[in-house]
Design an enzyme around this catalytic site. Structure first.
Site, PDB file in Angstrom:
ATOM      1  N   SER A 169     -64.326  10.337 -71.921  1.00 51.92           N
ATOM      2  CA  SER A 169     -65.450   9.185 -72.475  1.00 51.92           C
ATOM      3  C   SER A 169     -65.057   7.585 -72.268  1.00 51.92           C
ATOM      4  CB  SER A 169     -65.797   9.185 -73.908  1.00 51.92           C
ATOM      5  OG  SER A 169     -66.291  10.674 -74.177  1.00 51.92           O
ATOM      6  N   LYS A 175     -67.468   0.954 -80.033  1.00 53.31           N
ATOM      7  CA  LYS A 175     -68.604   1.975 -80.075  1.00 53.31           C
ATOM      8  C   LYS A 175     -69.096   2.570 -81.364  1.00 53.31           C
ATOM      9  CE  LYS A 175     -67.360   5.780 -77.812  1.00 53.31           C
ATOM     10  NZ  LYS A 175     -66.640   6.835 -76.973  1.00 53.31           N
ATOM     11  N   SER A 182     -68.976   8.930 -73.594  1.00 53.78           N
ATOM     12  CA  SER A 182     -69.533   8.490 -74.571  1.00 53.78           C
ATOM     13  C   SER A 182     -69.652   7.071 -74.854  1.00 53.78           C
ATOM     14  CB  SER A 182     -69.415   9.210 -75.803  1.00 53.78           C
ATOM     15  OG  SER A 182     -68.051   9.214 -76.164  1.00 53.78           O
TER      16      SER A 182
END
Length: 490
Positions: free
Chosen positions: A196, A97, A172
């Protein structure tokens, strides 16, 4: 007044385009029926077809990925010819990410406030995953600074849920989860400071493992490499890294990559343990499982489970009982100040670093609000919050420690529409996120491992799951239990 009818379950759905599971791809790579170069081409073809709609990726290293695939094919040929051990992820495409440095790619943190230059080197965990043989193809979408339970920001298109692109894949690690669910990647690592990994895995019908604090040394490494378990205000660190995958076997394989040991390059301890559990089928037998729908936000926001979330929770409990566990309602102390204390610690880092007026103007509304809040907080209040959060963590560990496993819902609602949070004022935005994800951040406060498992499909095609919270050091046990639970769920 009669009780609302339970939702009608729907059939399980797959939107992965037929991409085989990671463990199946690995077997094909090992036996030579598939090359890493061909697999990479397949993944890029799917990425190119879907990323415009789903917004999973924000940058690519196509040339570097092709070189890595060629190196993987050479290693696999040596394995077949000479028996030279190959690492567990050899030839498998994946992506980090956009909060994690990957050499040659910018790390934007999902913010317009900074100009992002290409990273000079891999972050330590990216380096470990690369050493484990993975082919790193690019970076996946995140919310600004990874703060939110969605994956929308001001500099990239929003990441969207492959189960319904009008909705969010969570955050996230939302871009990563969307990529796995859509068959653009076989598996992906995420990091988890308040949910997340688990939130997007649950939203997209995947398995997501949050390890305990310090299980991966990279998660607690200080600047000199020594472990640092608290921040500068005395709060325990919240963020850890874990696998996102379509099932527990794939998650175990990625866990073997995240824990890769160059002294044992061919080891797949977690995957072997999961396969043993599937063969035996008795991993739940005799376990004491405490179930609970209480959450960190009960005292201020009073979350309510949607009918779909409640149906998934009830089905998960019934399946666990059918697998031989003894269940009872968990008795544990819910500190009154957990939500307020967590927020103080969660927002503290936004006060770090100098920003010009121009940069401040480029922050999103939630990040700007959090920063103002953190800057206005006296140092002694922040330090008191750090100390208090450690006390709360001990209380949670003591209460949940009465059980082998604690069972909670994964999410309180079905996935929310794109813009559900970002169209509101910052306080409403944050409150809505907490109402959607009330069961995840408290596990980070406790520093314990947890895993989310899909167990229920709604009639309109969404997956809903449950969360299993384990004791310290139980990551592989959780993967074993997740494998049995997912198989029982069908």
């Amino acid at each position: 007044m009669s009780a609302p009818l339970a939702p009608t379950p729907g059939p399980a759905r797959s939107v992965d385009g037929g991409l085989p599971r990671a463990v199946e791809l690995r077997e094909a790579l090992l036996d030579g029926s598939l090359t890493a170069a061909a697999l990479l081409r397949c993944c890029f073809e799917r990425i190119d077809a879907l990323n415009g709609e789903l917004g999973s990726f924000v940058s690519f290293d196509r040339a570097g990925a092709k070189r890595a695939a060629a190196e993987a094919d050479a290693a696999l040929a040596a394995f077949r010819e000479h028996g030279t051990p190959v690492p567990p992820l050899t030839g498998l495409p994946t992506a980090f990410k956009d909060l994690v440095d990957v050499a040659g790619l910018p790390t934007t943190f999902g913010t317009a406030a900074y100009e992002a230059a290409p990273a000079a080197a891999d972050a330590p965990l990216a380096a470990r995953v690369r050493a484990a043989g993975a082919v790193l193809v690019g970076k996946t979408a995140v919310p600004e600074f990874g703060l939110s339970s969605h994956s929308e920001n001001l500099i990239h298109p929003p990441a969207r849920n492959p189960l319904d692109p009008a909705t969010s894949p969570g955050g996230s690690s939302g871009g990563a989860a969307a990529a796995v669910a859509a068959g653009m990647l076989p598996l992906a690592p995420g990091n988890d400071g308040g949910g997340s990994v688990r939130i997007p895995a649950a939203a997209c019908g995947l398995v997501g493992l949050k390890p305990g604090l310090g299980t991966l040394p990279e998660d607690v490494a200080g600047l000199d490499g020594t472990p640092v378990y608290v921040d500068r205000w005395g709060a325990q660190r919240l963020g850890v890294s874990g696998p996102i995958a379509r099932d527990a076997e794939d998650a175990a394989l990625l866990w073997d990559g995240l824990t890769f040991d160059a002294q044992r390059p061919g080891a797949t301890d977690a995957l072997d343990a999961v396969r043993e559990a599937l063969a035996a089928g008795d991993a739940f037998e005799g376990l004491r499982v405490g179930f609970t729908t209480r959450s960190a936000f009960d005292n201020n926001l009073h979350p309510v489970l949607s009918p779909e979330a409640l149906a998934a929770f009830q089905r998960g409990r019934a399946l666990i009982e059918g697998l031989g566990a003894d269940t009872e309602e968990a008795a544990w102390i819910l500190p009154d100040d957990i939500a307020a204390t967590f927020r103080k610690v969660w927002t503290a880092g936004l006060a770090e670093g100098a920003l010009s007026e121009e940069q401040l103007g480029r922050l999103g509304a939630l990040a700007r609000d959090f920063r103002e809040e953190a800057l206005a907080r006296p140092e002694e209040v922040q330090r008191a919050a750090g100390t208090r959060l450690q006390e709360i963590g001990r209380t949670l560990r003591e209460g949940w420690g009465e059980y082998d496993i604690v069972l909670t819902p994964a999410l309180a609602q079905t996935p929310r529409p794109i813009g559900w949070y970002t169209s509101r004022d910052p306080q409403t935005d944050y409150d809505l996120q907490c109402l959607y994800t009330p069961f995840t951040s408290m596990v980070n406060v406790a520093g314990l491992p947890a895993i989310v498992v899909p167990v229920f499909w709604t009639s309109d095609g969404f997956s809903m799951g449950v969360q299993l919270i384990g004791r310290a050091g139980s990551e592989v046990q959780l993967l074993r239990l997740a494998a049995l639970l997912q198989r029982a769920a069908g």
